[in-house]
Design a protein around this motif. Structure first.
Motif, PDB file in Angstrom:
ATOM      1  N   GLU A   8       8.450  47.516 -23.736  1.00  0.00           N
ATOM      2  CA  GLU A   8       9.220  47.514 -24.775  1.00  0.00           C
ATOM      3  C   GLU A   8       9.093  48.687 -25.461  1.00  0.00           C
ATOM      4  O   GLU A   8      10.343  49.250 -25.876  1.00  0.00           O
ATOM      5  CB  GLU A   8       9.382  46.321 -25.721  1.00  0.00           C
ATOM      6  CG  GLU A   8      10.070  45.042 -24.730  1.00  0.00           C
ATOM      7  CD  GLU A   8       8.931  44.382 -24.139  1.00  0.00           C
ATOM      8  OE1 GLU A   8       7.299  45.121 -25.108  1.00  0.00           O
ATOM      9  OE2 GLU A   8       8.463  43.553 -23.626  1.00  0.00           O
ATOM     10  N   THR A   9       8.249  48.821 -26.595  1.00  0.00           N
ATOM     11  CA  THR A   9       8.193  49.848 -27.269  1.00  0.00           C
ATOM     12  C   THR A   9       8.734  51.093 -26.457  1.00  0.00           C
ATOM     13  O   THR A   9       8.937  52.744 -26.568  1.00  0.00           O
ATOM     14  CB  THR A   9       6.482  50.092 -27.575  1.00  0.00           C
ATOM     15  OG1 THR A   9       6.328  48.793 -28.733  1.00  0.00           O
ATOM     16  CG2 THR A   9       6.257  51.184 -28.597  1.00  0.00           C
ATOM     17  N   ALA A  36       0.015  50.382 -24.321  1.00  0.00           N
ATOM     18  CA  ALA A  36       1.182  49.895 -24.858  1.00  0.00           C
ATOM     19  C   ALA A  36       1.736  48.954 -24.459  1.00  0.00           C
ATOM     20  O   ALA A  36       2.306  48.646 -23.391  1.00  0.00           O
ATOM     21  CB  ALA A  36       2.379  50.633 -25.496  1.00  0.00           C
ATOM     22  N   GLU A  37       2.887  48.192 -25.334  1.00  0.00           N
ATOM     23  CA  GLU A  37       3.431  47.503 -24.914  1.00  0.00           C
ATOM     24  C   GLU A  37       4.818  48.249 -24.759  1.00  0.00           C
ATOM     25  O   GLU A  37       5.655  48.673 -24.549  1.00  0.00           O
ATOM     26  CB  GLU A  37       4.650  46.284 -25.673  1.00  0.00           C
ATOM     27  CG  GLU A  37       3.702  45.488 -27.184  1.00  0.00           C
ATOM     28  CD  GLU A  37       3.060  44.483 -26.071  1.00  0.00           C
ATOM     29  OE1 GLU A  37       3.644  43.747 -24.499  1.00  0.00           O
ATOM     30  OE2 GLU A  37       1.695  44.044 -26.309  1.00  0.00           O
ATOM     31  N   SER A  59       0.510  52.708 -28.788  1.00  0.00           N
ATOM     32  CA  SER A  59       0.766  51.296 -28.911  1.00  0.00           C
ATOM     33  C   SER A  59       0.040  50.821 -29.937  1.00  0.00           C
ATOM     34  O   SER A  59      -0.095  49.878 -30.456  1.00  0.00           O
ATOM     35  CB  SER A  59      -1.523  50.749 -28.163  1.00  0.00           C
ATOM     36  OG  SER A  59      -2.246  52.030 -28.944  1.00  0.00           O
TER      37      SER A  59
END
Length: 496
Positions: free
Chosen positions: A402-403, A399-400, A364
């Motif tokens: 996309e990440t 966390a996102e 994250s």
């Protein structure tokens, strides 16, 4: 146990009637609100103790010198951050400033303002240049700050020049991290390591405050010493430096004794061929939470940088009964001070001595790749870069997407887990245990019943393939280490 409501936003600064009880109840639950029965982090009594002294925002120390102690207020520092951006993108500079802000807040300061100076290299005299010093002074006056924190290691001359021009206390990144370590160290070894690092840092930065610290004690200068007190003598700053050198020597001797104790424990594990896993990673990546989730160790967990300093080792067993150890190590950070690496060398050696590194990364975080590179740089400094590494992306629940997709593409062998929810933990344990070194000797033996100790050692330190109880004894097929294989040689029987 019922959860008390949080103090309402309308509370006045001095209204802390329910704060202590609230902090205690919060610490008895895990950081995510789970019931104690489902809490892999344990009761977290250390966290309750830390929260009972939680700092309150909105307070500050005083710049003015008030000599009468009874007129001083109990206040905390208000700081202005300053950073020099020399390489990398603007995003990297902002991430570095964000991390400095988190470090400052962990140390107990209230951050008022942050300034970034774009330069090819830091100014040798003032770190940020003459024009930026004037701007910094204006910000300090306007905000009422009493401390300036620089995101870099300042030379003694830079530190002195900045303090002379800004007129408030100036500290650098190294001093800030050392202060956090001093607050969080609990064990004798941890406190000794932190004190040693602080003295090594201070030794090169001693400075006199006025003539009385630089004056030699000759004649009447030594408070009227008179006859017998005349002569060149020793300046105050020389006395301080000598005392620091004496204290450093004492701490080094103490560390050698502590190192011997730690080495004895390592030698015992090596003698018994117990595989070891070291959990390494960036600070606040979730290493302690991961250890608690796997072993129910009850190590302190807090959403703060460098929350735990003292390494914790716990035994665990594989599904087939093999014993191995898991060690939670001190967290790393970008530009980890050299004095800390030197003082914590014996602790960091736990990583270099391990059979496998679980490299935990905060998924994250705004810059997880930067975390990975920073940790690998430190591992290279402590000569642990040759140890097999298993990358673990933690906090996937926060966390996102996309990440996470970027990390899956860039690190296809990484394991994605959440120490909070338990997602991916079973897969991580299976992969980590499969990468532990296997015993290299295959043996088939008929062990008499009176030699149950050998059977126990096979269970703990070997890999048991088959086991059959017969009238003459226990027939086993196993893989063991050479030393245990030699002891089993008299009981070996033909295979099949």
């Amino acid at each position: 146990m019922t959860r008390r409501p949080k103090p309402s936003p309308g509370h006045e600064p001095g209204d802390f009637d329910d704060f202590d009880d609230y902090a205690q109840d919060e610490a008895l639950l895990d950081p995510y609100g789970a019931d104690p029965e489902e809490n892999h982090d344990g009761l977290q009594l250390d966290l309750a103790e830390r929260l009972s002294l939680k700092r309150v925002a909105g307070m500050s120390t005083q710049v003015d010198d008030i000599s009468e102690v009874e007129y001083r207020d109990l206040q905390l520092e208000r700081v202005v951050l300053i950073s020099v951006w020399t390489t990398g993108s603007e995003k990297d500079a902002e991430n570095a400033m964000t991390e400095l802000k988190l470090l400052s807040e962990t140390a107990g300061a209230q951050v008022l303002e942050g300034l970034i100076q774009r330069r090819k290299s830091p100014d040798p005299a003032t770190y940020i240049g003459r024009g930026k010093v004037d701007e910094l002074r204006e910000v300090v006056v306007a905000t009422g700050a009493d401390t300036v924190i620089c995101d870099g290691e300042l030379q003694p001359a830079q530190l002195r020049n900045l303090e002379d021009r800004v007129k408030v206390k100036v500290i650098d990144r190294t001093a800030l991290i050392l202060d956090i370590f001093a607050q969080h160290a609990k064990s004798v070894e941890g406190k000794t390591q932190v004190e040693l690092a602080q003295l090594q840092y201070l030794r090169q930065r001693l400075r006199g405050w006025g003539g009385n610290l630089s004056r030699q004690a000759g004649g009447q200068a030594a408070g009227g010493a008179g006859i017998g007190g005349r002569g060149p003598g020793e300046t105050k700053i020389e006395t301080d430096r000598r005392r620091i050198n004496t204290r450093v020597a004492i701490l080094r001797r103490r560390m050698r004794d502590l190192d011997a104790t730690r080495e004895n424990k390592r030698a015992d594990r090596r003698r018994n061929r117990i595989p070891s896993i070291a959990i390494v990673g960036y600070t606040n990546a979730g290493k302690s939470s991961l250890l608690n989730r796997i072993t129910d160790a009850g190590v302190l967990v807090e959403n703060a940088l460098f929350a735990t300093l003292d390494p914790t080792t716990r035994r665990h067993t594989t599904p087939d009964g093999r014993v191995y150890t898991l060690t939670d190590t001190v967290g790393f950070v970008r530009h980890l001070p050299h004095d800390l690496v030197e003082a914590f060398k014996s602790t960091l050696e736990e990583s270099a001595e391990a059979d496998l590194l679980l490299h935990v990364v905060d998924g994250s975080d705004p810059d997880p790749v930067g975390q990975i590179n920073a940790v690998r740089t430190v591992l290279n400094d402590i000569e642990a870069n040759e140890v097999p590494e298993q990358l673990v992306i933690n906090k996937i629940d926060a966390a996102e997407p996309e990440t996470l997709q970027m990390l899956r593409t860039q690190y296809p062998d990484a394991v994605f887990v959440s120490a909070r929810t338990g997602q991916g933990i079973a897969e991580l344990k299976a992969i980590a245990e499969s990468r532990l070194p296997s015993p290299e000797v295959s043996i088939t033996a008929l062990i008499p019943y009176e030699r149950g100790d050998l059977l126990d050692r096979i269970h703990r330190n070997g890999q048991l393939v088959t086991l059959e109880h017969t009238g003459e004894g226990t027939r086993v097929v196993a893989r063991v280490h050479p030393d245990l294989g030699g002891e089993l040689k008299p009981f070996e029987v033909p295979a099949g």
